[in-house]
Scaffold this active site. Sequence first.
Site, PDB file in Angstrom:
ATOM      1  N   GLY A 150      -9.394 -26.332 -69.281  1.00 55.51           N
ATOM      2  CA  GLY A 150      -8.733 -27.473 -69.508  1.00 55.51           C
ATOM      3  C   GLY A 150      -8.920 -28.840 -68.981  1.00 55.51           C
ATOM      4  CB  SER A 151      -9.820 -29.691 -65.344  1.00 52.69           C
ATOM      5  OG  SER A 151      -8.408 -29.316 -64.995  1.00 52.69           O
TER       6      SER A 151
ATOM      7  CG  ASN B  62       1.885 -29.982 -65.706  1.00 55.21           C
ATOM      8  OD1 ASN B  62       1.758 -30.937 -66.166  1.00 55.21           O
ATOM      9  ND2 ASN B  62       1.446 -29.646 -64.302  1.00 55.21           N
TER      10      ASN B  62
ATOM     11  CD  GLN C  54       1.553 -25.636 -69.027  1.00 52.26           C
ATOM     12  OE1 GLN C  54       2.500 -24.915 -69.444  1.00 52.26           O
ATOM     13  NE2 GLN C  54       0.826 -25.366 -67.872  1.00 52.26           N
TER      14      GLN C  54
ATOM     15  CG  HIS D 166      -5.849 -20.161 -67.412  1.00 53.69           C
ATOM     16  ND1 HIS D 166      -4.895 -20.105 -66.346  1.00 53.69           N
ATOM     17  CD2 HIS D 166      -6.268 -21.424 -67.578  1.00 53.69           C
ATOM     18  CE1 HIS D 166      -4.825 -21.345 -66.041  1.00 53.69           C
ATOM     19  NE2 HIS D 166      -5.613 -21.934 -66.708  1.00 53.69           N
TER      20      HIS D 166
ATOM     21  CB  THR E 148     -25.868 -19.992 -71.040  1.00 55.54           C
ATOM     22  OG1 THR E 148     -27.302 -20.211 -70.807  1.00 55.54           O
ATOM     23  CG2 THR E 148     -25.675 -18.526 -71.801  1.00 55.54           C
TER      24      THR E 148
ATOM     25  CB  CYS F  33      -0.544 -29.002 -50.444  1.00 58.61           C
ATOM     26  SG  CYS F  33      -0.953 -29.408 -49.026  1.00 58.61           S
TER      27      CYS F  33
END
Length: 388
Positions: free
Chosen positions: A72-73, A152, A180, A202, A238, A326
């Site tokens: 996704g990024s 998200n 999402q 995922h 590939t 963080c």
Amino acid sequence: MEREIYMDYAATTYIKPEVLEEMNPYLTQYFGNPSSIYRISRNTKMAIDIAREKIAGGINGRRDEIFFTGGGSEADNWAIKGIAFANKDKGNHIITTGIEHHAVMHTCEYLEELGFEITYLPVDEFGFINIEDLKNSINDKTILVSVMFANNEIGTIEPINDIGKICREKGIVFHTDAVQAVGNIPIDVKAMNIDLLSIASHKFYGPKGIGALYIRKGIKIHNLIHGGAQERAKRAGTENVAGIVGMGKAIELAVQNMENEANRLSCLRDKLIERLLQIPGSKLNGAIGEDRLPGNVNMSFEGIDGEILVMKLDNLGIFASSGSACSAGAIEPSHVLLALGIPAELAKNSLRLSMGSGTTEEEVEYLMKVIPETIKEFRKSNEKWNNR
């Protein structure tokens, strides 16, 4: 440890057995490079085409509008940078929101360094943009609008139909980060006037490290990755054949069971929210009801620390996440929660519980008992809470 309860499906999901079974032959037997011309390579090429068709069907796009990425990024980066660089002769203004995923936020910040102008639309207390704000932000240099489909952290579903209609009328490219949303709620790229849409496997029980970018036919976009003619010369490298096959199977399964699963998770979500709101000093973050992702619960609790609460729940076998992240060695409040107008101190005291196909009613009942008890116990040592 007596039990383990996974409540972080928004972060990632497991691979369903049917998905893994479909992938296995392409990890062992059919391992040929799709760019080669002999038989085992033709088999892998055919498998990619079948998966592409399934993914297109899941969002009502066309097969030749689906381009595979590493996740996704990458899809977000490609959509935003690709449109920016391909259309810089037309303008340098991009509109997004203050609650986007960092894959969008950081990409826009990067483009700002290169001279692009970025407008970050504010949101209301529930996480919705104001359509009038969008209209008023558009100018003759606007080349792209990027608004996430569903958030998200807080699960708020944006008014995508309205955004798409405005962009199409104005001739502005519309991208949505739907990582999402895909597999969880219905998406129709044609009806919604979506030009580019980011997907990550995922998030709907497919493998990690594989995603896709939907690019509406006719959209002018620069390549992000160069070096080969794969993906019709738009994305070199590939192909991850097994991952692509798994992604295709995963979205097929998700779409087949979407309505029933959404109804089931929405009931569990609302039941859990109702109980957690009975905790003194609790607050629901995000939208209510059908404008919220089915499995998303995001709460803030006065008198606790979100990170410590997550660790305490971990010790009890409950796997959840906090709304804090963080940054530079310090715990910073979530930019999403701050954008809702939540005070920084309360934003740090957040808990996200996201449910999925493995979540049961019995697990939710357990959470409804354990979380209030854990918060009550935690607050006993908080002088500020006890002396409020």
